[in-house]
Design a protein around this motif. Structure first.
Motif, PDB file in Angstrom:
ATOM      1  N   LEU A   1       0.840  -1.189   0.000  1.00  0.00           N
ATOM      2  CA  LEU A   1       0.000   0.000   0.000  1.00  0.00           C
ATOM      3  C   LEU A   1       0.881   1.247   0.000  1.00  0.00           C
ATOM      4  O   LEU A   1       2.105   1.152   0.178  1.00  0.00           O
ATOM      5  N   VAL A   2       0.285   2.411  -0.198  1.00  0.00           N
ATOM      6  CA  VAL A   2       1.088   3.638  -0.257  1.00  0.00           C
ATOM      7  C   VAL A   2       1.976   3.772   0.969  1.00  0.00           C
ATOM      8  O   VAL A   2       3.164   4.124   0.865  1.00  0.00           O
ATOM      9  N   HIS A   3       1.431   3.475   2.146  1.00  0.00           N
ATOM     10  CA  HIS A   3       2.241   3.689   3.353  1.00  0.00           C
ATOM     11  C   HIS A   3       3.425   2.721   3.448  1.00  0.00           C
ATOM     12  O   HIS A   3       4.383   2.991   4.179  1.00  0.00           O
ATOM     13  N   HIS A   4       3.389   1.601   2.717  1.00  0.00           N
ATOM     14  CA  HIS A   4       4.556   0.726   2.693  1.00  0.00           C
ATOM     15  C   HIS A   4       5.728   1.359   1.948  1.00  0.00           C
ATOM     16  O   HIS A   4       6.876   0.903   2.098  1.00  0.00           O
ATOM     17  N   SER A   5       5.458   2.378   1.130  1.00  0.00           N
ATOM     18  CA  SER A   5       6.534   3.059   0.389  1.00  0.00           C
ATOM     19  C   SER A   5       7.064   4.283   1.135  1.00  0.00           C
ATOM     20  O   SER A   5       7.927   4.985   0.620  1.00  0.00           O
ATOM     21  N   MET A   6       6.558   4.528   2.339  1.00  0.00           N
ATOM     22  CA  MET A   6       6.931   5.721   3.102  1.00  0.00           C
ATOM     23  C   MET A   6       8.240   5.481   3.866  1.00  0.00           C
ATOM     24  O   MET A   6       8.416   4.457   4.512  1.00  0.00           O
ATOM     25  N   LEU A   7       9.135   6.484   3.808  1.00  0.00           N
ATOM     26  CA  LEU A   7      10.420   6.421   4.505  1.00  0.00           C
ATOM     27  C   LEU A   7      10.537   7.432   5.628  1.00  0.00           C
ATOM     28  O   LEU A   7      11.237   7.194   6.612  1.00  0.00           O
ATOM     29  N   GLU A   8       9.879   8.585   5.481  1.00  0.00           N
ATOM     30  CA  GLU A   8       9.877   9.620   6.516  1.00  0.00           C
ATOM     31  C   GLU A   8       8.514  10.286   6.528  1.00  0.00           C
ATOM     32  O   GLU A   8       7.807  10.295   5.512  1.00  0.00           O
ATOM     33  N   LEU A   9       8.187  10.882   7.685  1.00  0.00           N
ATOM     34  CA  LEU A   9       6.884  11.523   7.840  1.00  0.00           C
ATOM     35  C   LEU A   9       6.980  12.632   8.882  1.00  0.00           C
ATOM     36  O   LEU A   9       7.466  12.398   9.992  1.00  0.00           O
ATOM     37  N   ASP A  10       6.545  13.841   8.518  1.00  0.00           N
ATOM     38  CA  ASP A  10       6.413  14.935   9.481  1.00  0.00           C
ATOM     39  C   ASP A  10       4.933  15.153   9.743  1.00  0.00           C
ATOM     40  O   ASP A  10       4.145  15.322   8.798  1.00  0.00           O
ATOM     41  N   VAL A  11       4.549  15.154  11.014  1.00  0.00           N
ATOM     42  CA  VAL A  11       3.135  15.219  11.387  1.00  0.00           C
ATOM     43  C   VAL A  11       2.865  16.459  12.227  1.00  0.00           C
ATOM     44  O   VAL A  11       3.585  16.723  13.205  1.00  0.00           O
ATOM     45  N   LEU A  12       1.840  17.221  11.844  1.00  0.00           N
ATOM     46  CA  LEU A  12       1.320  18.283  12.696  1.00  0.00           C
ATOM     47  C   LEU A  12       0.350  17.644  13.672  1.00  0.00           C
ATOM     48  O   LEU A  12      -0.700  17.129  13.290  1.00  0.00           O
ATOM     49  N   LEU A  13       0.719  17.637  14.955  1.00  0.00           N
ATOM     50  CA  LEU A  13      -0.106  17.000  15.973  1.00  0.00           C
ATOM     51  C   LEU A  13      -1.285  17.890  16.347  1.00  0.00           C
ATOM     52  O   LEU A  13      -1.264  19.109  16.127  1.00  0.00           O
ATOM     53  N   PRO A  14      -2.321  17.315  16.962  1.00  0.00           N
ATOM     54  CA  PRO A  14      -3.469  18.125  17.391  1.00  0.00           C
ATOM     55  C   PRO A  14      -3.111  19.231  18.373  1.00  0.00           C
ATOM     56  O   PRO A  14      -3.812  20.243  18.441  1.00  0.00           O
ATOM     57  N   ASP A  15      -2.011  19.060  19.133  1.00  0.00           N
ATOM     58  CA  ASP A  15      -1.614  20.119  20.074  1.00  0.00           C
ATOM     59  C   ASP A  15      -0.697  21.146  19.424  1.00  0.00           C
ATOM     60  O   ASP A  15      -0.084  21.955  20.101  1.00  0.00           O
ATOM     61  N   ARG A  16      -0.555  21.088  18.073  1.00  0.00           N
ATOM     62  CA  ARG A  16       0.151  22.083  17.263  1.00  0.00           C
ATOM     63  C   ARG A  16       1.666  21.947  17.300  1.00  0.00           C
ATOM     64  O   ARG A  16       2.384  22.845  16.890  1.00  0.00           O
ATOM     65  N   ARG A  17       2.148  20.821  17.769  1.00  0.00           N
ATOM     66  CA  ARG A  17       3.560  20.507  17.600  1.00  0.00           C
ATOM     67  C   ARG A  17       3.751  19.785  16.277  1.00  0.00           C
ATOM     68  O   ARG A  17       2.821  19.206  15.733  1.00  0.00           O
ATOM     69  N   ILE A  18       4.989  19.814  15.762  1.00  0.00           N
ATOM     70  CA  ILE A  18       5.343  19.059  14.577  1.00  0.00           C
ATOM     71  C   ILE A  18       6.415  18.051  14.974  1.00  0.00           C
ATOM     72  O   ILE A  18       7.423  18.416  15.592  1.00  0.00           O
ATOM     73  N   VAL A  19       6.199  16.778  14.665  1.00  0.00           N
ATOM     74  CA  VAL A  19       7.173  15.743  14.998  1.00  0.00           C
ATOM     75  C   VAL A  19       7.634  15.065  13.716  1.00  0.00           C
ATOM     76  O   VAL A  19       6.880  14.912  12.755  1.00  0.00           O
ATOM     77  N   HIS A  20       8.897  14.664  13.722  1.00  0.00           N
ATOM     78  CA  HIS A  20       9.521  13.986  12.582  1.00  0.00           C
ATOM     79  C   HIS A  20       9.570  12.496  12.901  1.00  0.00           C
ATOM     80  O   HIS A  20      10.108  12.085  13.940  1.00  0.00           O
ATOM     81  N   CYS A  21       9.022  11.672  12.020  1.00  0.00           N
ATOM     82  CA  CYS A  21       8.882  10.238  12.284  1.00  0.00           C
ATOM     83  C   CYS A  21       9.627   9.432  11.223  1.00  0.00           C
ATOM     84  O   CYS A  21       9.494   9.690  10.021  1.00  0.00           O
ATOM     85  N   THR A  22      10.385   8.449  11.669  1.00  0.00           N
ATOM     86  CA  THR A  22      11.032   7.486  10.780  1.00  0.00           C
ATOM     87  C   THR A  22      10.811   6.095  11.385  1.00  0.00           C
ATOM     88  O   THR A  22      10.364   5.963  12.528  1.00  0.00           O
ATOM     89  N   PRO A  23      11.156   5.032  10.646  1.00  0.00           N
ATOM     90  CA  PRO A  23      10.962   3.689  11.203  1.00  0.00           C
ATOM     91  C   PRO A  23      11.828   3.369  12.404  1.00  0.00           C
ATOM     92  O   PRO A  23      11.567   2.372  13.096  1.00  0.00           O
TER      93      PRO A  23
END
Length: 452
Positions: free
Chosen positions: A121-143
């Motif tokens: 699926l699309v998410h199986h091709s993901m290597l990095e992800l930056d997420v805007l959290l509900p509390d307005r922080r941004i976190v950088h996510c990797t495996p």
């Protein structure tokens, strides 16, 4: 491109954070994303929403052919993403069927296409992800970083854990053209056996269509450098009909990737757009999934189709579903679908999770097992009245019975216990406590089933 675009992305992040800080404290209304288009097919209860506008985050930041990656913002559509990557001789590893699907939406939901038999699926091709959290922080996510739990927990979360601002996705090399074989089968058992065999071979793309109990077409496609002809299905010709008419076809890689969008697979028939005269009235620029989605939402607001059905003495239920079934159970599910639901045609797409060690929390697919995605989208009409969601509920029960899983982009009627067991809610609650402790975003069950 990368340095300039990277700096521009950082500037957009800074403006977003400054605007969110100026917006004040915790909003009383639930969070929602402000979008001009949507590929969700479930309505939510009317009520106030605190909408976050991420429309500026629609850029392709970098295409690195050496590392086979593309860096893209979450609101970039796949139409824009494909256009950018093809210029460099590559494509995203999985390109969902509709042009207006966004990169972030395909990960927050579940994106699939005819490369999924090998790429997942699309998410199986993901290597990095930056997420805007509900509390307005941004976190950088990797495996493998401190936010790996969110990296693996974000897919299928539908905004309940935050919104994707930036992603790095894998790409695949392309060639200019695609040769497609359309192989007819009269037996579901033979069809699914041939599909499984094709997934083990050298095909670049595999999907299929069920036109009837004894009419199934397997599509096996491979890249090619040149072609004796190139078919085009953006205007007068209709792609899905060609599957029954042409044993072999050739398309440009661009036209192949968007072969389903012009007629929204075959759902354009619901708007008369397969009639040659109506098709010309629509015009090339309006024959696309975006136009049909607008028409569908207008019909939902005005209830025109339901009124017409009632006038004819019919009861209707919208059945718009994609489900993933283990291939061993695929013939049984197709038999159920034809017997109990009766929707045709049905799109069929194999999917295989490529990394057995990558466990995506909220959409678990058994590692090492080929699944078959069934996509069926229509209205079921009956003379007899049924309770709301009757046919969708039958589908859900059969999917669970056969060990499958259902996408959540449309109507769902699961009990809370069924939902908890199927979609990893014990782990989700841990994610919710860490990344949305104040409950600013809706709970996944509340959003997808209770429509809150």
């Amino acid at each position: 491109m990368s340095r300039t675009e990277a700096l521009a992305h950082e500037a957009r992040r800074d403006r977003l954070l400054a605007g969110l800080r100026a917006d004040g404290g915790s909003p009383a209304a639930p969070l929602a994303l402000a979008k001009r288009t949507s590929n969700l097919f479930r309505d939510r209860e009317a009520g106030p929403r605190h909408r976050i506008d991420l429309g500026d985050f629609d850029h392709v930041i970098d295409i690195d052919t050496a590392s086979s990656t593309v860096e893209v913002e979450g609101m970039a559509t796949y139409e824009a993403l494909v256009a950018a990557t093809l210029q460099h001789g590559v494509m995203p590893a999985v390109v969902p069927q509709l042009k207006t699907i966004t990169a972030g939406g395909a990960v927050a939901g579940v994106g699939i296409e005819a490369t999924s038999m090998r790429q997942g699926l699309v998410h199986h091709s993901m290597l990095e992800l930056d997420v805007l959290l509900p509390d307005r922080r941004i976190v950088h996510c990797t495996p493998d970083n401190a936010h790996r739990d969110l990296f693996f927990g974000f897919p299928n979360s539908y905004g309940s854990l935050g919104y994707a601002l930036r992603l790095v996705l894998r790409t695949l090399p392309v060639r200019p053209c695609v040769r497609v074989e359309h192989i007819a089968h009269a037996s579901p058992e033979d069809f699914f056996a041939a599909l499984a065999e094709a997934c083990e071979g050298d095909a670049d793309f595999v999907d299929g269509v069920v036109f009837g109990p004894r009419s199934l077409v397997l599509n096996i496609a491979r890249f090619e450098d040149t072609a004796p002809w190139l078919s085009n299905y953006e205007f007068e010709r209709i792609y899905y009909r060609s599957l029954l008419e042409m044993p072999v076809d050739h398309l440009s890689v661009h036209d192949y990737l968007w072969r389903w969008d012009t007629d929204w697979f075959w759902c354009s028939k619901n708007f008369g757009a397969q009639n040659p005269l109506v098709r010309r009235l629509f015009g090339r620029s309006h024959l696309n999934s975006c136009s049909y989605t607008r028409l569908m939402r207008a019909n939902a607001r005005w209830g025109l189709a339901k009124r017409l059905a009632r006038w004819r003495g019919m009861h209707t239920e919208s059945v718009i579903q994609d489900v993933d079934i283990p291939i061993a159970a695929a013939p049984a599910f197709l038999d159920f679908l034809q017997r109990e639901i009766g929707i045709l045609p049905v799109w069929v797409c194999p999917v295989h999770a490529p990394d057995p060690d990558a466990h995506f929390t909220l959409y678990p697919l058994a590692a090492g097992m080929l699944h078959v995605n069934f996509g069926f989208w229509d209205v079921v009409e009956t003379r007899e009245a049924h309770e709301a969601g009757h046919f969708n509920r039958l589908i859900e029960k059969e999917v669970l019975r056969l060990g499958g899983i259902k996408s959540l982009y449309s109507d769902s009627f699961f009990t809370r216990d069924e939902f908890n067991a199927t979609y990893g809610m014990a782990a989700y609650e841990v994610l919710k406590r860490r990344y949305d402790p104040d409950g600013r975003a809706p709970h996944l069950y509340d959003k997808c089933v209770l429509r809150r």
